[in-house]
Design a protein around this motif. Structure first.
Motif, PDB file in Angstrom:
ATOM      1  N   LEU A 182      30.616  40.248  52.953  1.00 15.42           N
ATOM      2  CA  LEU A 182      30.824  41.438  53.630  1.00 15.42           C
ATOM      3  C   LEU A 182      29.464  41.657  54.167  1.00 15.42           C
ATOM      4  O   LEU A 182      29.365  42.416  55.200  1.00 15.42           O
ATOM      5  N   ARG A 185      29.109  40.604  57.607  1.00 17.57           N
ATOM      6  CA  ARG A 185      29.975  41.409  58.596  1.00 17.57           C
ATOM      7  C   ARG A 185      29.187  42.780  59.024  1.00 17.57           C
ATOM      8  O   ARG A 185      29.176  43.006  60.128  1.00 17.57           O
ATOM      9  N   PHE A 324      39.677  43.416  51.969  1.00 17.87           N
ATOM     10  CA  PHE A 324      40.629  44.162  53.034  1.00 17.87           C
ATOM     11  C   PHE A 324      40.748  45.463  52.616  1.00 17.87           C
ATOM     12  O   PHE A 324      41.395  46.459  53.525  1.00 17.87           O
ATOM     13  N   TYR A 327      36.784  47.621  50.385  1.00 15.22           N
ATOM     14  CA  TYR A 327      35.539  47.686  51.795  1.00 15.22           C
ATOM     15  C   TYR A 327      36.140  48.676  52.687  1.00 15.22           C
ATOM     16  O   TYR A 327      35.118  49.527  53.280  1.00 15.22           O
ATOM     17  N   ARG A 328      37.053  48.731  53.284  1.00 16.76           N
ATOM     18  CA  ARG A 328      37.700  49.465  54.356  1.00 16.76           C
ATOM     19  C   ARG A 328      37.949  50.879  53.862  1.00 16.76           C
ATOM     20  O   ARG A 328      37.556  51.712  54.773  1.00 16.76           O
ATOM     21  N   ARG A 332      33.297  51.003  55.009  1.00 13.80           N
ATOM     22  CA  ARG A 332      32.844  49.642  55.942  1.00 13.80           C
ATOM     23  C   ARG A 332      31.225  49.888  55.961  1.00 13.80           C
ATOM     24  O   ARG A 332      30.825  49.206  57.096  1.00 13.80           O
ATOM     25  N   ALA A 336      30.004  50.614  50.748  1.00  9.50           N
ATOM     26  CA  ALA A 336      31.370  50.142  50.747  1.00  9.50           C
ATOM     27  C   ALA A 336      31.291  48.572  50.104  1.00  9.50           C
ATOM     28  O   ALA A 336      32.023  48.236  49.278  1.00  9.50           O
ATOM     29  N   SER A 340      32.673  47.256  46.508  1.00  5.32           N
ATOM     30  CA  SER A 340      33.519  46.234  46.436  1.00  5.32           C
ATOM     31  C   SER A 340      33.150  45.091  45.555  1.00  5.32           C
ATOM     32  O   SER A 340      34.053  44.796  44.500  1.00  5.32           O
TER      33      SER A 340
END
Length: 402
Positions: A182, A185, A324, A327-328, A332, A336, A340
Motif C-alpha cells: 500500500l 501505491r 481492498f 485501506y479504502r 486511502r 489508512a 490496514s
C-alpha cells in the motif's frame, strides 16, 4: 495423574516462568510477539503428549482457578472501556469499527462454509474463524468451554489454542507486506535520520491521569472485579435457556464496562488503569498457562490438515480485506496504510501484534496519530464486544447446518 488447585497454580507459574525464558532466549518468539504462556504452555503440552504416546499417561489439572482467571481477564477488559474515547476517536473510529465487524462476519461465514465443504462439523469453522483469529487465545479458550457443554465438541480447546497461535504468527508476518504494497501505491518515502519525530502519544495506552499501582488501587480494582464476577454469574444463571443466554465471561465484560462508565461519568471516579491492566494480565497469563498445559494434542490428529486449509483461506481473506476494504474505507492515505497493517495484526492475532505492525511502519515512514488512537481502542475492547455478539448469532444458526 490428577493435580489439586495448589499444585495446578504452582505448575502454571512454572510454565509462565519457562515461557518468559523461551521468549527472552529465542528471538523468533519475541519478533512475532508470541505470549509467554503460549510459548511455555505449548512446549509443556508437547512434552505431555509424548509421555502419553510412550507410557499412556494422562494428566488432569484442577480447572476451578482456570475458569476464575478467565472471568477476571474479561472483566478487566470491560473495566478498561471508557466510552468517552469513542467521542474522542470520532467518525474514523466508528468507520473502523464497522470495517472490523464486517471482517468478523466474513471470517465466520468462510469458516462455516469451508468446514461444511470439508465434511467437518460447521462449529469447527467458527473455531477457525473470528473465535480465535479476531478473538485470540482468551476468547477462543472461553468459547471452547461453551462448545463442549452445549455442542458436545471434543478437542475444542486444543484446536482453539492452535488456531489462535497460528493467527498470532500470521498477523505479524503479513501485516508488513500489506503495508509495503500500500505504501508503494501512495508513493510514501521513508523519513531520513535527520527527520526524527516525537514519539506518538498513544492516548489509550498512556492516559494523562494514570494512577500508580498501590494497595488502595489494588483493593478498588479487586472490588470491581469481584462485582463483575458475581454479577456475571447471577445474570448467566438468570438468562440460561432463554434467547439472552450468553457465556458468563461475556456478562462479566458487559458489567465491567457498565461499572467503569457509571463511576467515571457520575462521580468522576478515576479508575486505576495500571492496576486494571496488571490484574487482567495476571488473570490472562494464569488462565492460558493452565489451559495450554491441559491440552490433549492427540485429539487434533484427524482435524489438522482440514483446519490448516481453512486457516490458509482466512489469511488470504484478511490480506484481501485489508487492501481492498480497510485501506479504502479509512481514506486511502498514509493513516489508512498504518490502520490496514494494524487490522492485519488483531484481525488474525492480537492487539499487541497490531501495535507492533504499526510501530514497524511509523519508525520508518513517520507518525500516525489516528492509527495509534483507533487501533488500541478497537482491538482492546470494542472488537471483543462485537465478536461475541457475532459468535452468538452464528451459534444460533450452526445447529441447523450440522
Amino acid at each position: 495423574m490428577s493435580f489439586d488447585i495448589y499444585q495446578t497454580i504452582a505448575l502454571a507459574c512454572l510454565v509462565l516462568l519457562f515461557g518468559y525464558f523461551l521468549v527472552k532466549r529465542i528471538p523468533l518468539l519475541n519478533q512475532y510477539n508470541i505470549p509467554e504462556p503460549v510459548a511455555g504452555g505449548f512446549v509443556i503440552a508437547l512434552i505431555l503428549t509424548i509421555i502419553h504416546y510412550i507410557w499412556g499417561l494422562s494428566f488432569q489439572f484442577d480447572s476451578t482457578l482456570q475458569h476464575a482467571m478467565m472471568l477476571i481477564f474479561f472483566s478487566s477488559i470491560g473495566l478498561s472501556a471508557n466510552f468517552a474515547r469513542l467521542v474522542q476517536g470520532g467518525k474514523p473510529l466508528i468507520i473502523f469499527l464497522i470495517v472490523a465487524f464486517g471482517l468478523i462476519i466474513l471470517q465466520n461465514t468462510l469458516g462455516v462454509v469451508s468446514a461444511i465443504m470439508l465434511k467437518l462439523d460447521p462449529t469447527y469453522g467458527l473455531i477457525a474463524g473470528s473465535m480465535t483469529l479476531t478473538g485470540g487465545h482468551g476468547t477462543g479458550a472461553a468459547w471452547a468451554e461453551t462448545l463442549k457443554n452445549n455442542f458436545h465438541i471434543q478437542g475444542g480447546l486444543e484446536l482453539a489454542m492452535a488456531c489462535a497461535t497460528f493467527g498470532l504468527v500470521a498477523g505479524g508476518v503479513f501485516g508488513g507486506p500489506v503495508a509495503s504494497y500500500l505504501l508503494k501505491r501512495i508513493h510514501r518515502k521513508k523519513i531520513g535520520e535527520h527527520e526524527n519525530i516525537d514519539d506518538v502519544k498513544e492516548i489509550f495506552e498512556n492516559p494523562e491521569c494514570r494512577r500508580k499501582v498501590n494497595t488502595r488501587s489494588v483493593i478498588e480494582t479487586v472490588a470491581m472485579l469481584s462485582v463483575c464476577l458475581w454479577g456475571g454469574q447471577v445474570i448467566e444463571e438468570f438468562t440460561r435457556d432463554t434467547v439472552f443466554q450468553l457465556p458468563t465471561f461475556v456478562w462479566c465484560l458487559f458489567i465491567g464496562a457498565l461499572i467503569r462508565n457509571l463511576l467515571t461519568h457520575t462521580i468522576k471516579f478515576k479508575a486505576a488503569e495500571s492496576t486494571i491492566d496488571l490484574l487482567g494480565s495476571v488473570g490472562l497469563s494464569l488462565f492460558l498457562a493452565i489451559a495450554l498445559m491441559s491440552l490433549k494434542l492427540w485429539q487434533l490428529a484427524d482435524l489438522a490438515l482440514p483446519v490448516l486449509f481453512i486457516l490458509a483461506l482466512q489469511v488470504i481473506l484478511m490480506v484481501t480485506y485489508a487492501v481492498f476494504i480497510t485501506y479504502r474505507a479509512m481514506g486511502r492515505d498514509y493513516d489508512a496504510v498504518v490502520l490496514s497493517a494494524g487490522h492485519c495484526g488483531f484481525g488474525l492475532g492480537a492487539t499487541p501484534t497490531a501495535v507492533a505492525n504499526m510501530q514497524a511502519i511509523t519508525d520508518h515512514y513517520g507518525a500516525s496519530h489516528k492509527a495509534f488512537l483507533i487501533v488500541p481502542m478497537v482491538g482492546a475492547f470494542f472488537i471483543d464486544l462485537l465478536n461475541n455478539i457475532a459468535l452468538k448469532f452464528f451459534l444460533v444458526i450452526v445447529p441447523f447446518l450440522r
